[in-house]
Design a protein around this motif. Structure first.
Motif, PDB file in Angstrom:
ATOM      1  N   MET A   1      36.588  47.851 115.773  1.00  0.00           N
ATOM      2  CA  MET A   1      37.898  48.398 116.269  1.00  0.00           C
ATOM      3  C   MET A   1      37.704  49.950 116.769  1.00  0.00           C
ATOM      4  O   MET A   1      36.922  50.598 116.273  1.00  0.00           O
ATOM      5  CB  MET A   1      38.974  48.474 115.023  1.00  0.00           C
ATOM      6  N   GLY A   2      38.694  50.240 117.815  1.00  0.00           N
ATOM      7  CA  GLY A   2      38.636  51.515 118.263  1.00  0.00           C
ATOM      8  C   GLY A   2      39.255  52.234 117.152  1.00  0.00           C
ATOM      9  O   GLY A   2      39.769  52.033 116.398  1.00  0.00           O
ATOM     10  N   VAL A   3      39.237  53.722 117.564  1.00  0.00           N
ATOM     11  CA  VAL A   3      39.608  54.692 116.759  1.00  0.00           C
ATOM     12  C   VAL A   3      41.241  54.529 116.210  1.00  0.00           C
ATOM     13  O   VAL A   3      41.694  54.479 115.146  1.00  0.00           O
ATOM     14  CB  VAL A   3      39.494  56.102 116.949  1.00  0.00           C
ATOM     15  N   GLU A   4      41.908  54.431 117.166  1.00  0.00           N
ATOM     16  CA  GLU A   4      43.689  54.353 117.192  1.00  0.00           C
ATOM     17  C   GLU A   4      43.867  52.936 116.559  1.00  0.00           C
ATOM     18  O   GLU A   4      44.796  52.769 115.846  1.00  0.00           O
ATOM     19  CB  GLU A   4      44.140  54.436 118.365  1.00  0.00           C
ATOM     20  N   GLU A   5      43.138  51.860 117.172  1.00  0.00           N
ATOM     21  CA  GLU A   5      43.372  50.506 116.405  1.00  0.00           C
ATOM     22  C   GLU A   5      43.130  50.392 114.821  1.00  0.00           C
ATOM     23  O   GLU A   5      43.798  49.723 114.220  1.00  0.00           O
ATOM     24  CB  GLU A   5      42.637  49.659 117.135  1.00  0.00           C
ATOM     25  N   ARG A   6      42.009  51.233 114.578  1.00  0.00           N
ATOM     26  CA  ARG A   6      41.666  51.309 113.071  1.00  0.00           C
ATOM     27  C   ARG A   6      42.837  52.049 112.188  1.00  0.00           C
ATOM     28  O   ARG A   6      43.198  51.759 111.357  1.00  0.00           O
ATOM     29  CB  ARG A   6      40.178  51.778 112.983  1.00  0.00           C
ATOM     30  N   ARG A   7      43.088  53.149 112.939  1.00  0.00           N
ATOM     31  CA  ARG A   7      44.101  53.880 112.368  1.00  0.00           C
ATOM     32  C   ARG A   7      45.408  53.042 112.124  1.00  0.00           C
ATOM     33  O   ARG A   7      46.107  53.018 111.003  1.00  0.00           O
ATOM     34  CB  ARG A   7      44.418  55.306 113.132  1.00  0.00           C
ATOM     35  N   GLN A   8      45.746  52.583 113.204  1.00  0.00           N
ATOM     36  CA  GLN A   8      46.903  51.803 113.181  1.00  0.00           C
ATOM     37  C   GLN A   8      46.696  50.617 111.996  1.00  0.00           C
ATOM     38  O   GLN A   8      47.757  50.212 111.307  1.00  0.00           O
ATOM     39  CB  GLN A   8      47.569  50.993 114.514  1.00  0.00           C
ATOM     40  N   GLN A   9      45.791  49.789 111.870  1.00  0.00           N
ATOM     41  CA  GLN A   9      45.516  48.822 110.993  1.00  0.00           C
ATOM     42  C   GLN A   9      45.712  49.456 109.528  1.00  0.00           C
ATOM     43  O   GLN A   9      46.174  48.659 108.659  1.00  0.00           O
ATOM     44  CB  GLN A   9      44.063  48.155 111.080  1.00  0.00           C
ATOM     45  N   LEU A  10      45.024  50.504 109.297  1.00  0.00           N
ATOM     46  CA  LEU A  10      45.208  51.044 107.804  1.00  0.00           C
ATOM     47  C   LEU A  10      46.744  51.803 107.649  1.00  0.00           C
ATOM     48  O   LEU A  10      46.775  51.349 106.384  1.00  0.00           O
ATOM     49  CB  LEU A  10      44.438  52.446 107.864  1.00  0.00           C
ATOM     50  N   ILE A  11      47.384  52.130 108.498  1.00  0.00           N
ATOM     51  CA  ILE A  11      48.604  52.553 108.215  1.00  0.00           C
ATOM     52  C   ILE A  11      49.527  51.107 107.835  1.00  0.00           C
ATOM     53  O   ILE A  11      50.401  50.971 106.980  1.00  0.00           O
ATOM     54  CB  ILE A  11      49.390  53.203 109.920  1.00  0.00           C
ATOM     55  N   GLY A  12      49.187  50.269 108.787  1.00  0.00           N
ATOM     56  CA  GLY A  12      49.922  48.906 108.368  1.00  0.00           C
ATOM     57  C   GLY A  12      49.585  48.302 106.810  1.00  0.00           C
ATOM     58  O   GLY A  12      50.289  47.698 106.129  1.00  0.00           O
ATOM     59  N   VAL A  13      48.208  48.270 106.502  1.00  0.00           N
ATOM     60  CA  VAL A  13      47.834  47.722 105.268  1.00  0.00           C
ATOM     61  C   VAL A  13      48.489  48.787 104.159  1.00  0.00           C
ATOM     62  O   VAL A  13      48.941  48.314 103.141  1.00  0.00           O
ATOM     63  CB  VAL A  13      46.181  48.028 105.272  1.00  0.00           C
ATOM     64  N   ALA A  14      48.501  50.194 104.268  1.00  0.00           N
ATOM     65  CA  ALA A  14      49.127  50.983 103.427  1.00  0.00           C
ATOM     66  C   ALA A  14      50.572  50.719 103.389  1.00  0.00           C
ATOM     67  O   ALA A  14      51.140  50.383 102.059  1.00  0.00           O
ATOM     68  CB  ALA A  14      48.940  52.474 103.731  1.00  0.00           C
ATOM     69  N   LEU A  15      51.242  50.283 104.356  1.00  0.00           N
ATOM     70  CA  LEU A  15      52.761  50.189 104.492  1.00  0.00           C
ATOM     71  C   LEU A  15      53.081  48.928 103.402  1.00  0.00           C
ATOM     72  O   LEU A  15      53.718  48.516 102.807  1.00  0.00           O
ATOM     73  CB  LEU A  15      53.300  49.850 105.739  1.00  0.00           C
ATOM     74  N   GLU A  16      52.042  47.940 103.682  1.00  0.00           N
ATOM     75  CA  GLU A  16      52.214  46.547 103.273  1.00  0.00           C
ATOM     76  C   GLU A  16      52.032  46.760 101.709  1.00  0.00           C
ATOM     77  O   GLU A  16      52.921  46.385 100.689  1.00  0.00           O
ATOM     78  CB  GLU A  16      51.374  45.406 103.616  1.00  0.00           C
ATOM     79  N   LEU A  17      51.087  47.509 101.279  1.00  0.00           N
ATOM     80  CA  LEU A  17      50.903  47.749  99.704  1.00  0.00           C
ATOM     81  C   LEU A  17      52.010  48.501  99.210  1.00  0.00           C
ATOM     82  O   LEU A  17      52.313  48.622  98.079  1.00  0.00           O
ATOM     83  CB  LEU A  17      49.564  48.480  99.505  1.00  0.00           C
ATOM     84  N   PHE A  18      52.357  49.566  99.901  1.00  0.00           N
ATOM     85  CA  PHE A  18      53.520  50.544  99.460  1.00  0.00           C
ATOM     86  C   PHE A  18      54.755  49.627  99.461  1.00  0.00           C
ATOM     87  O   PHE A  18      55.988  50.214  98.721  1.00  0.00           O
ATOM     88  CB  PHE A  18      53.973  51.367 100.464  1.00  0.00           C
ATOM     89  N   SER A  19      55.018  48.462 100.051  1.00  0.00           N
ATOM     90  CA  SER A  19      56.345  47.708  99.882  1.00  0.00           C
ATOM     91  C   SER A  19      56.462  47.016  98.671  1.00  0.00           C
ATOM     92  O   SER A  19      57.411  46.369  98.405  1.00  0.00           O
ATOM     93  CB  SER A  19      56.212  46.681 101.063  1.00  0.00           C
TER      94      SER A  19
END
Length: 240
Positions: A9-27
Motif C-alpha cells: 500500500m501507498g502511504v496515504e492508502e495505508r493511513r486511510q486503512q488504519l483510520i478505517g480499522v480504528a473507527l471499526e474498533l471504536f464503533s
C-alpha cells in the motif's frame, strides 16, 4: 489465479486503512479500551508500522474522529423539498443510524474521550454542531438568523446530542419514538420562542403553512389537543 503476494500500500492508502480499522474498533468499544496492538493486528501489520504512519495513538484517534465527524455532519444534509417536519424526521433517522452503528465512537466524539481537552477534538465537535445548525437554518430558509432563532436551533442540536448519548445507555426507549419526539421538541421550542417574539412567530407560521395534518407537526397538535381537557380540569391555583 492469485499469486498470494500481498500488494504494497501507498502511504496515504495505508493511513486511510488504519483510520478505517480504528473507527471499526471504536464503533464497538471505547477508544480508551482499544490498543495499538489490536489496531495493528486488525490491519494485518506490525505495531512499529502503525507508528510509522501515526506518531501515537492520540494522532490516530484524532484522525479517526475527524472521519467520524465528517460523516456525522453529512447526516444532517437533506434536500429542501417538502414539509419541514418530514425533513427533520428523515434527518433524525440518519442521525440515529450513525449513533446506532458507532455507539462508543459517537460517545467518544461528543464527550472528548481520550482526547478530552484537545483543541483539535474540540474543534471537530464544534464543527459538527455548526454544520448541523447551518443545515437546520437552511431548511427554514433563513440566512441571517435572529438571536432567538439561533438560540432555538443551537438548543435543539444540543438536545439531540444529549438525547442520543442517554439513549445509548441501555436503549430503553424505542428509537423511532425518540426520533419523532425530537422533531416535536423542535416545534415546541420554536412555538415557545414565537410566543415571546413577533419575528419568531412569523418564521414559525411560514414553516407550518406547508405542514400536512398527518405530518410530524400535525401529530404533535393531536397529542397536545388530547392533553387539553386534563389541563383545563386542573384548578387555577395549581397553575399559579
Amino acid at each position: 489465479m492469485t499469486t498470494g503476494v500481498r500488494r504494497r500500500m501507498g502511504v496515504e492508502e495505508r493511513r486511510q486503512q488504519l483510520i478505517g480499522v480504528a473507527l471499526e474498533l471504536f464503533s464497538h468499544r471505547s477508544p480508551d479500551e482499544v490498543s495499538i496492538d489490536e489496531i495493528a493486528a486488525a490491519a494485518g501489520i506490525s505495531r512499529p508500522l502503525v507508528y510509522h504512519y501515526f506518531p501515537g495513538k492520540q494522532s490516530l484517534y484524532e484522525a479517526a474522529l475527524r472521519r467520524a465527524a465528517d460523516e456525522l455532519a453529512t447526516r444532517f444534509l437533506e434536500p429542501r423539498e417538502g414539509p419541514l417536519g418530514a425533513r427533520l424526521l428523515r434527518v433524525m433517522g440518519r442521525f440515529f443510524d450513525f449513533v446506532d452503528e458507532h455507539g462508543p465512537g459517537f460517545a467518544a466524539l461528543m464527550r472528548g474521550g481520550p482526547a478530552v481537552g484537545s483543541s483539535t477534538t474540540t474543534a471537530m465537535i464544534d464543527g459538527v454542531r455548526q454544520a448541523a445548525c447551518e443545515q437546520i437554518l437552511n431548511h427554514l430558509g433563513v440566512q441571517e438568523p435572529p438571536p432567538r432563532l439561533e438560540l432555538v436551533v443551537r438548543s435543539w442540536v444540543s438536545l439531540a446530542e444529549s438525547t442520543a448519548l442517554i439513549w445509548l445507555d441501555g436503549r430503553r426507549i424505542p428509537r423511532a419514538e425518540l426520533e419523532m419526539q425530537l422533531v416535536h421538541d423542535f416545534a415546541a421550542l420554536t412555538a415557545v420562542s414565537a410566543a415571546y417574539n413577533e419575528e419568531m412567530a412569523g418564521i414559525m407560521l411560514r414553516a407550518l403553512a406547508q405542514e400536512p395534518a398527518d405530518g410530524p407537526f400535525g401529530d404533535l397538535l393531536v397529542r397536545l389537543s388530547a392533553l387539553a381537557p386534563a389541563v383545563a380540569a386542573v384548578p387555577p391555583q395549581r397553575l399559579r
